[in-house]
Design an enzyme around this catalytic site. Structure first.
Site, PDB file in Angstrom:
ATOM      1  N   ASP A   1       0.879  -1.176   0.000  1.00  0.00           N
ATOM      2  CA  ASP A   1       0.000   0.000   0.000  1.00  0.00           C
ATOM      3  C   ASP A   1       0.916   1.226   0.000  1.00  0.00           C
ATOM      4  OD1 ASP A   1      -1.530   2.207   0.815  1.00  0.00           O
ATOM      5  OD2 ASP A   1      -2.865   0.975   2.041  1.00  0.00           O
ATOM      6  N   VAL A   2       0.806   2.060  -1.032  1.00  0.00           N
ATOM      7  CA  VAL A   2       1.758   3.184  -1.150  1.00  0.00           C
ATOM      8  C   VAL A   2       1.630   4.192  -0.002  1.00  0.00           C
ATOM      9  CG1 VAL A   2       2.051   3.080  -3.670  1.00  0.00           C
ATOM     10  CG2 VAL A   2       0.235   4.517  -2.696  1.00  0.00           C
TER      11      VAL A   2
ATOM     12  N   ASN B   1       2.262   6.065 -10.139  1.00  0.00           N
ATOM     13  CA  ASN B   1       0.985   6.043 -10.866  1.00  0.00           C
ATOM     14  C   ASN B   1      -0.208   5.742  -9.955  1.00  0.00           C
ATOM     15  OD1 ASN B   1      -0.721   5.344 -13.445  1.00  0.00           O
ATOM     16  ND2 ASN B   1      -0.785   3.491 -12.194  1.00  0.00           N
TER      17      ASN B   1
ATOM     18  N   TYR C   1      -8.429  15.333  -4.761  1.00  0.00           N
ATOM     19  CA  TYR C   1      -7.677  14.743  -5.877  1.00  0.00           C
ATOM     20  C   TYR C   1      -6.861  15.820  -6.592  1.00  0.00           C
ATOM     21  CZ  TYR C   1      -6.908  12.324 -10.371  1.00  0.00           C
ATOM     22  OH  TYR C   1      -6.349  11.763 -11.497  1.00  0.00           O
TER      23      TYR C   1
ATOM     24  N   LYS D   1      -2.803  16.224  -6.922  1.00  0.00           N
ATOM     25  CA  LYS D   1      -2.110  16.221  -8.215  1.00  0.00           C
ATOM     26  C   LYS D   1      -1.306  17.519  -8.401  1.00  0.00           C
ATOM     27  CE  LYS D   1      -3.434  12.157  -9.629  1.00  0.00           C
ATOM     28  NZ  LYS D   1      -2.499  11.071  -9.914  1.00  0.00           N
TER      29      LYS D   1
HETATM   30  P1  NAD Z   1      -6.608   2.950 -11.937  1.00  0.00           P
HETATM   31  O1  NAD Z   1      -7.618   3.069 -10.868  1.00  0.00           O
HETATM   32  O2  NAD Z   1      -6.552   1.667 -12.675  1.00  0.00           O
HETATM   33  O3  NAD Z   1      -5.135   3.265 -11.395  1.00  0.00           O
HETATM   34  C1  NAD Z   1      -4.808   3.416 -10.085  1.00  0.00           C
HETATM   35  C2  NAD Z   1      -3.960   2.246  -9.607  1.00  0.00           C
HETATM   36  O4  NAD Z   1      -3.492   2.560  -8.295  1.00  0.00           O
HETATM   37  C3  NAD Z   1      -4.751   0.929  -9.494  1.00  0.00           C
HETATM   38  O5  NAD Z   1      -3.963  -0.128  -9.998  1.00  0.00           O
HETATM   39  C4  NAD Z   1      -4.932   0.758  -7.988  1.00  0.00           C
HETATM   40  O6  NAD Z   1      -4.996  -0.599  -7.573  1.00  0.00           O
HETATM   41  C5  NAD Z   1      -3.675   1.437  -7.458  1.00  0.00           C
HETATM   42  N1  NAD Z   1      -3.812   1.895  -6.072  1.00  0.00           N
HETATM   43  C6  NAD Z   1      -4.832   2.631  -5.549  1.00  0.00           C
HETATM   44  N2  NAD Z   1      -4.609   2.847  -4.240  1.00  0.00           N
HETATM   45  C7  NAD Z   1      -3.427   2.258  -3.930  1.00  0.00           C
HETATM   46  C8  NAD Z   1      -2.662   2.143  -2.743  1.00  0.00           C
HETATM   47  N3  NAD Z   1      -3.066   2.664  -1.569  1.00  0.00           N
HETATM   48  N4  NAD Z   1      -1.485   1.460  -2.787  1.00  0.00           N
HETATM   49  C9  NAD Z   1      -1.059   0.902  -3.950  1.00  0.00           C
HETATM   50  N5  NAD Z   1      -1.741   0.982  -5.110  1.00  0.00           N
HETATM   51  C10 NAD Z   1      -2.912   1.647  -5.100  1.00  0.00           C
HETATM   52  O7  NAD Z   1      -6.890   4.139 -12.943  1.00  0.00           O
HETATM   53  P2  NAD Z   1      -6.060   4.786 -14.167  1.00  0.00           P
HETATM   54  O8  NAD Z   1      -7.083   5.542 -14.894  1.00  0.00           O
HETATM   55  O9  NAD Z   1      -5.212   3.786 -14.864  1.00  0.00           O
HETATM   56  O10 NAD Z   1      -5.142   5.874 -13.424  1.00  0.00           O
HETATM   57  C11 NAD Z   1      -3.757   5.767 -13.314  1.00  0.00           C
HETATM   58  C12 NAD Z   1      -3.143   7.100 -12.966  1.00  0.00           C
HETATM   59  O11 NAD Z   1      -3.433   8.054 -13.985  1.00  0.00           O
HETATM   60  C13 NAD Z   1      -3.636   7.721 -11.664  1.00  0.00           C
HETATM   61  O12 NAD Z   1      -2.564   8.373 -11.022  1.00  0.00           O
HETATM   62  C14 NAD Z   1      -4.639   8.744 -12.133  1.00  0.00           C
HETATM   63  O13 NAD Z   1      -4.802   9.788 -11.194  1.00  0.00           O
HETATM   64  C15 NAD Z   1      -3.980   9.221 -13.411  1.00  0.00           C
HETATM   65  N6  NAD Z   1      -4.893   9.835 -14.346  1.00  0.00           N
HETATM   66  C16 NAD Z   1      -5.866   9.105 -14.954  1.00  0.00           C
HETATM   67  C17 NAD Z   1      -6.709   9.727 -15.862  1.00  0.00           C
HETATM   68  C18 NAD Z   1      -7.789   8.974 -16.598  1.00  0.00           C
HETATM   69  O14 NAD Z   1      -8.505   9.604 -17.393  1.00  0.00           O
HETATM   70  N7  NAD Z   1      -7.960   7.680 -16.381  1.00  0.00           N
HETATM   71  C19 NAD Z   1      -6.568  11.102 -16.121  1.00  0.00           C
HETATM   72  C20 NAD Z   1      -5.578  11.815 -15.462  1.00  0.00           C
HETATM   73  C21 NAD Z   1      -4.739  11.166 -14.580  1.00  0.00           C
END
Ligand code: NAD
Length: 263
Positions: A63-64, A90, A155, A159
């Site tokens: 857990d990060v 990420n 959020y 960021k």
């Molecule tokens: P996602 O929910 O699949 O990615 C988040 C990942 O973080 C998941 O694998 C989750 O299991 C992991 N995670 C969450 N809490 C955690 C914790 N406490 N410890 C360890 N791991 C944990 O969604 P995504 O859309 O692939 O997003 C990935 C990244 O991109 C994120 O940082 C998100 O903020 C950013 N982002 C996404 C978008 C979008 O449109 N999807 C847009 C801008 C930024």
């Protein structure tokens, strides 16, 4: 392509979505990858998939937001990888809420995963990079670090903090051969977007995602692989003079005022 041959990369939240796309691309280009996250089943599934595709991938459960987890995970990663050259921060969560509606526990939960988690991963990866005299950190921020949608106070704050943290890493560690950059994705067809669409309009996810895509000048949502291309570029030596920078991967969203003229 063997751009990352002999290099090791840790990708937090690497089990799915944008994180998995980053891990796969770095692995395709010769790197060994650790998928670090708190979702055991997803991570182990992704590890199996990448190994079946012929890549060197290891799932490490952590857990990060928990320092003990991250300290141990980075030690283990360095051992498994041989060298810890690349860190992609990420992992994140995005619950909806305003400053009025969110209680402090929920606020802290978001900041702890998204911002403190990024600090913790860097804090425990840096000793390995400093010993090697090289390293590249890529922080996945968001366009929400630059302009805000409604109801994402914690959020967006997390960021925005990641961009400031990226600058500090660049300034403090550039002379040690360590670069740090941030990527700001727009709306990407990845799990976080799908969860948000389901929460915004249950049962109408596809329509909502199409609408969000139309708000971006390229007229569509992005693909995780399109973010991964930029992350891989920044992670590698082709970006050798880039540090402390923010790169938008948003289909032009932040370039637009979103004001439509009559036909
Ligand atoms: P996602 O929910 O699949 O990615 C988040 C990942 O973080 C998941 O694998 C989750 O299991 C992991 N995670 C969450 N809490 C955690 C914790 N406490 N410890 C360890 N791991 C944990 O969604 P995504 O859309 O692939 O997003 C990935 C990244 O991109 C994120 O940082 C998100 O903020 C950013 N982002 C996404 C978008 C979008 O449109 N999807 C847009 C801008 C930024």
């Amino acid at each position: 392509m063997s751009e990352f041959a002999g290099k090791g990369a840790v990708i937090t939240g690497g089990g799915r979505g944008i994180g998995l796309a980053c891990a796969r691309l770095i692995a395709q280009r010769g790197g060994a990858v650790v998928l670090l996250g708190n979702d055991r089943e997803t991570l182990q599934g992704a590890e199996t998939t990448l190994r079946d595709e012929g890549f060197t991938a290891t799932a490490i459960i952590a857990d990060v937001s928990r320092e003990a987890d991250i300290a141990q995970a980075m030690e283990q990663s360095a051992k498994v990888l041989g060298s810890l050259d690349i860190l992609v921060n990420n992992a994140a969560i995005q619950p909806y809420g305003t400053v009025a509606s969110m209680g402090s526990a929920q606020w802290d939960g978001v900041i702890n995963v998204n911002l403190r988690g990024t600090y913790l991963a860097c804090h425990h990866a840096l000793p390995h990079m400093l010993r090697a005299g090289r390293g590249s950190i890529v922080n996945i921020a968001s366009v929400q670090a630059l302009a805000n949608q409604a109801r994402v106070a914690a959020y967006a704050t997390s960021k925005g903090g990641m961009l400031a943290l990226t600058r500090s890493l660049a300034v403090d560690f550039g002379s040690f051969g360590i670069r740090a950059n941030a990527v700001c994705p727009g709306c990407i067809d990845a799990p976080m977007t799908r969860f948000s669409a389901a929460e915004t309009a249950p049962g109408r996810e596809e329509e909502i995602i199409r609408q969000w895509g139309k708000a971006q000048p390229l007229g569509r949502v992005g693909r995780p692989e399109e973010v991964a291309e930029v992350v891989a570029f920044l992670a590698g030596d082709r970006a050798s003079f880039c540090t402390g920078a923010e790169f938008k991967v948003d289909g032009g969203l932040m370039a637009s005022l979103g004001v439509a003229l009559p036909d």
